[in-house]
Design a protein around this motif. Structure first.
Motif, PDB file in Angstrom:
ATOM      1  N   ALA A  48       0.838  -1.208   0.000  1.00  0.00           N
ATOM      2  CA  ALA A  48       0.000   0.000   0.000  1.00  0.00           C
ATOM      3  C   ALA A  48       0.865   1.246   0.000  1.00  0.00           C
ATOM      4  O   ALA A  48       0.597   2.222  -0.700  1.00  0.00           O
ATOM      5  CB  ALA A  48      -0.923  -0.007   1.215  1.00  0.00           C
TER       6      ALA A  48
ATOM      7  N   ILE B 285      -7.479   1.932   1.245  1.00  0.00           N
ATOM      8  CA  ILE B 285      -6.945   1.053   0.213  1.00  0.00           C
ATOM      9  C   ILE B 285      -7.104  -0.391   0.665  1.00  0.00           C
ATOM     10  O   ILE B 285      -6.852  -0.716   1.826  1.00  0.00           O
ATOM     11  CB  ILE B 285      -5.461   1.437  -0.084  1.00  0.00           C
TER      12      ILE B 285
ATOM     13  N   ILE C 195      -5.988  -4.340   0.013  1.00  0.00           N
ATOM     14  CA  ILE C 195      -4.988  -5.204  -0.619  1.00  0.00           C
ATOM     15  C   ILE C 195      -5.419  -6.654  -0.412  1.00  0.00           C
ATOM     16  O   ILE C 195      -5.719  -7.054   0.718  1.00  0.00           O
ATOM     17  CB  ILE C 195      -3.596  -4.994   0.030  1.00  0.00           C
TER      18      ILE C 195
ATOM     19  N   LEU D  37      -3.692  -5.002  -5.376  1.00  0.00           N
ATOM     20  CA  LEU D  37      -4.551  -3.858  -5.096  1.00  0.00           C
ATOM     21  C   LEU D  37      -5.984  -4.164  -5.550  1.00  0.00           C
ATOM     22  O   LEU D  37      -6.192  -4.646  -6.662  1.00  0.00           O
ATOM     23  CB  LEU D  37      -4.014  -2.645  -5.849  1.00  0.00           C
TER      24      LEU D  37
ATOM     25  N   MET E 238      -8.636   1.799  -4.318  1.00  0.00           N
ATOM     26  CA  MET E 238      -8.087   2.858  -3.491  1.00  0.00           C
ATOM     27  C   MET E 238      -8.979   4.070  -3.692  1.00  0.00           C
ATOM     28  O   MET E 238      -9.460   4.309  -4.800  1.00  0.00           O
ATOM     29  CB  MET E 238      -6.650   3.157  -3.936  1.00  0.00           C
TER      30      MET E 238
END
Lengths: 221, 451
Positions: free
Chosen positions: B230, B272, B274, B281, B284
């Motif tokens: 991140a 965000i 993950i 990802l 975000m």
């Protein structure tokens, strides 16, 4: 007894007056009369000029000459000749007061923004996007209606619809959140329900598998 | 004294008469509203019943027709009636948990029949398995039809007031009414659970609903690792601290949900997610206010490309962009061997005040992206052009993989053309020349939108 009357009488009078004021306010919305200003006034004058009722130069001000022209127009059209341009007269003039030029908008973005506004105003930003995403996710779930409007207005689905919060003044953040949700952002992680644990007593919803907690809301499947 | 008293009496009686008249008027008003609402709900119920009846009848007819043309008409009729029935059912004030299963049944029946319609339309005949499914669905539709008719009888006899049901729970009497209808639908739901699992080419098919993201096969990463990823995406020098904003227990893609505090900002933390598997990802979002536009969209597109390359999304090209409140939303699509892979898309939100990335949406990419074995086109561009309307003035052609509603991927030529000043995208199957899809590009105040 006397004290009672002294207390209640003014209260009642205020109550009745309030009712009357509310009703009048409803009726008076969107009308133009002497002293009114703005683009719509100019439009009204341009229309009246084109139709031959108005002689002056169209400007943004509703003057005495405008009023005379409006009265003449109303008389000719069989409307109440009061010199006030209300919704009927606007329609007769062919003026669409609400929107300026109609440009295609992504459908449902405003409705979604209103629902988010009513349901999750004051929540963190991703909490608002997540509420929007839940509504979008429902349209793709066979157990729910297939349209944004169908999902939002399903009886009993959202408290904001039942208590009228959906019609509250629209703040800018829910509009941003609605765009993000329609563009595919989904912080809820694919949720189709959410609730506020502090307010919900519904046993069934507590039994749903929880995906995430954002702000005051719990998102679940 | 006497005067004062009579004055009081008069005042009091005015108040009493006033309030009672007022409340009576309110009562009439309320009654009118409720009658109107009751009428609307009754209308929905009767339309629901007649459409379910229609579905049952058309389903059973489709078993005995020998002509594909007739079958086409019947299946389109079922598709239409299922969609109306679904809408009407969900307009009734019944607990959603009670009607969810029935709604699903109606959605899938319609969707399934639409898939059959497409099969017939493409000149193929229906398989034995499909016809058996139709058989079973007919029985379930018949069951639903019977139950609804019974409900209708009970309602017309017992005068169920839908407007009372809406306020369920406020009194014993009302609860009873609402329970009758809810229980009825819960019983129907139990019975309907037995209908066959429908796997077909449509958006609500069971295999589409239960799709397993490919990323789940990847190795799990630790929270510390996720934080490091991140940090890299947002920019090492901007990050002050990272915390977890939500524990996740279940999700399509299990993830670490992180909240990133940015140096020099009071609030407006960046969120965000993950993925636990592989540390990819998912999305975000940066909620910060975006100031006046200082950079052009073209510049933003380049910033986005550079960002994607630096973060492991190689070989992406921009396809379209939208603009809202000084933020550009740009769509990037993966390209493999000069073929655009539309299912593998990443969306970026780029602030036009300083070019910061303020949003990333990579979940679709994560679910779809893989190294594909691309076939060779079996027809060439000219042959494909034959199948595009001659009215269209073609400006550009390219090879693409497009996702159908059922998430099935189709290898197509994309023809970009105009007709009467309006822009269209037409997709022609590069293997058999079928016209798979037409998209219209619409100019909106926010940019071009495909529909």
């Amino acid at each position: 007894m006397r004290r009672l009357v002294q207390i209640f009488l003014p209260l009642l009078i205020v109550f009745f007056l309030a009712q009357i004021v509310i009703q009048i306010k409803d009726i008076e919305a969107a009308s133009y009369k002497i002293g009114s200003k703005g683009d719509i006034v100019k439009k009204i004058e341009e229309k009246l000029k084109a139709l031959g009722y108005f002689k002056g130069n169209p400007d943004n001000y509703f003057g005495k000459d405008t009023q005379d022209a409006v009265k003449k127009f109303q008389r000719a059209k069989g409307l109440k000749a009061d010199g006030v341009v209300g919704s009927n007269t606007l329609r007769a003039l062919g003026i669409n007061a609400g929107q300026k030029a109609i440009k295609p908008q992504r459908s449902d973005v405003n409705l979604l923004a209103r629902a988010i506004n009513g349901e999750a105003r004051g929540e963190p930003y991703i909490g608002q996007v997540a509420v929007g995403a839940v509504i979008v996710n429902r349209t793709r779930d066979p157990r729910f209606p297939k349209t944004i409007a169908g999902v939002i207005y399903q009886p009993g689905a959202f408290t904001a619809v039942a208590d009228g919060q959906i019609n509250a003044k629209l703040e800018p953040t829910p509009q941003k959140a609605a765009n993000d949700a329609l563009n595919g952002w989904d912080p809820s992680g694919g949720a189709i329900y959410y609730y506020n644990p502090a307010k919900t007593t519904n046993k069934w919803i507590w039994s749903r598998p929880i995906i995430k907690r954002i702000g005051k809301h719990v998102f679940c499947r | 004294m006497f005067n004062k008293r009579s004055f009081l009496a008069i005042v009091v009686s005015i108040i009493v008469v006033g309030t009672s008249t007022y409340s009576f008027l309110l009562y009439l008003d309320r009654k009118e509203f409720r009658n109107y609402l009751q009428g609307q709900y009754q209308k929905n119920l009767y339309e629901l019943i007649s459409n379910v009846e229609g579905i049952q009848v058309s389903l059973s007819k489709s078993r005995v027709t020998a002509s594909p043309k007739q079958a086409l008409i019947l299946f389109s009729d079922i598709w239409r009636q299922a969609s109306i029935a679904q809408d009407k059912l969900n307009s009734l004030p019944i607990n959603h948990s009670a009607i969810a299963q029935t709604t699903k049944f109606l959605t899938q029946v319609g969707d399934f029949c639409f898939a059959l319609l497409k099969t017939i339309n493409s000149g193929q005949s229906l398989s034995e398995a499909d016809m058996n499914t139709v058989d079973k669905l007919t029985d379930f539709a018949g069951y639903l039809n019977n139950e609804l008719h019974q409900l209708e009888r009970e309602i017309s006899q017992g005068n169920i007031d839908w407007t009372e049901i809406k306020n369920a729970g406020s009194s014993m009497f009302r609860r009873n009414l609402s329970e009758t209808v809810d229980m009825k639908f819960e019983r129907i739901a139990k019975e309907l659970q037995e209908y066959p699992t429908l796997i077909y080419d449509g958006p609500f098919s069971e295999n589409v609903l239960n799709i397993k993201p490919r990323v789940l096969n990847e190795k799990e990463v630790s929270l510390e690792e996720a934080k490091r990823i991140a940090k890299k995406i947002i920019g090492e020098d901007r990050v002050e601290s990272i915390s977890v904003y939500s524990d996740k227990t279940s999700d399509k893609i299990p993830a670490y949900a992180l909240s990133v505090k940015i140096k020099g900002r009071k609030d407006d933390d960046i969120n965000i997610d993950i993925s636990k598997n592989g540390g990819n990802l998912i999305y975000m979002l940066d909620p910060r206010e975006v100031g006046k536009q200082r950079i052009k969209i073209e510049k933003a597109v380049k910033i986005g490309l550079k960002f994607l390359e630096e973060n492991g999304y190689k070989s992406m090209i921009p396809t379209y962009s939208l603009k809202y409140d000084n933020v550009a939303v740009i769509n990037y699509v993966y390209v493999q061997d000069k073929v655009l892979i539309y299912p593998d898309q990443v969306k970026l939100k780029i602030a036009l005040d300083n070019g910061d990335i303020v949003g990333i949406e990579a979940q679709h990419y994560l679910i779809a992206h893989t190294k594909r074995n691309l076939p060779r086109p079996r027809i060439n561009v000219d042959e494909a052009r034959q199948n595009v309307s001659q009215k269209l003035e073609i400006k550009n052609v390219r090879l693409t993989i497009i996702p159908m509603e059922s998430l099935k991927e189709v290898f197509c030529y994309e023809f970009y053309g105009t007709y009467k000043g309006e822009k269209y995208l037409v997709y022609i199957n590069a293997i058999d020349g079928t016209e798979e899809k037409i998209l219209k590009i619409i100019d909106t105040p926010n940019g071009e939108l495909t529909m």
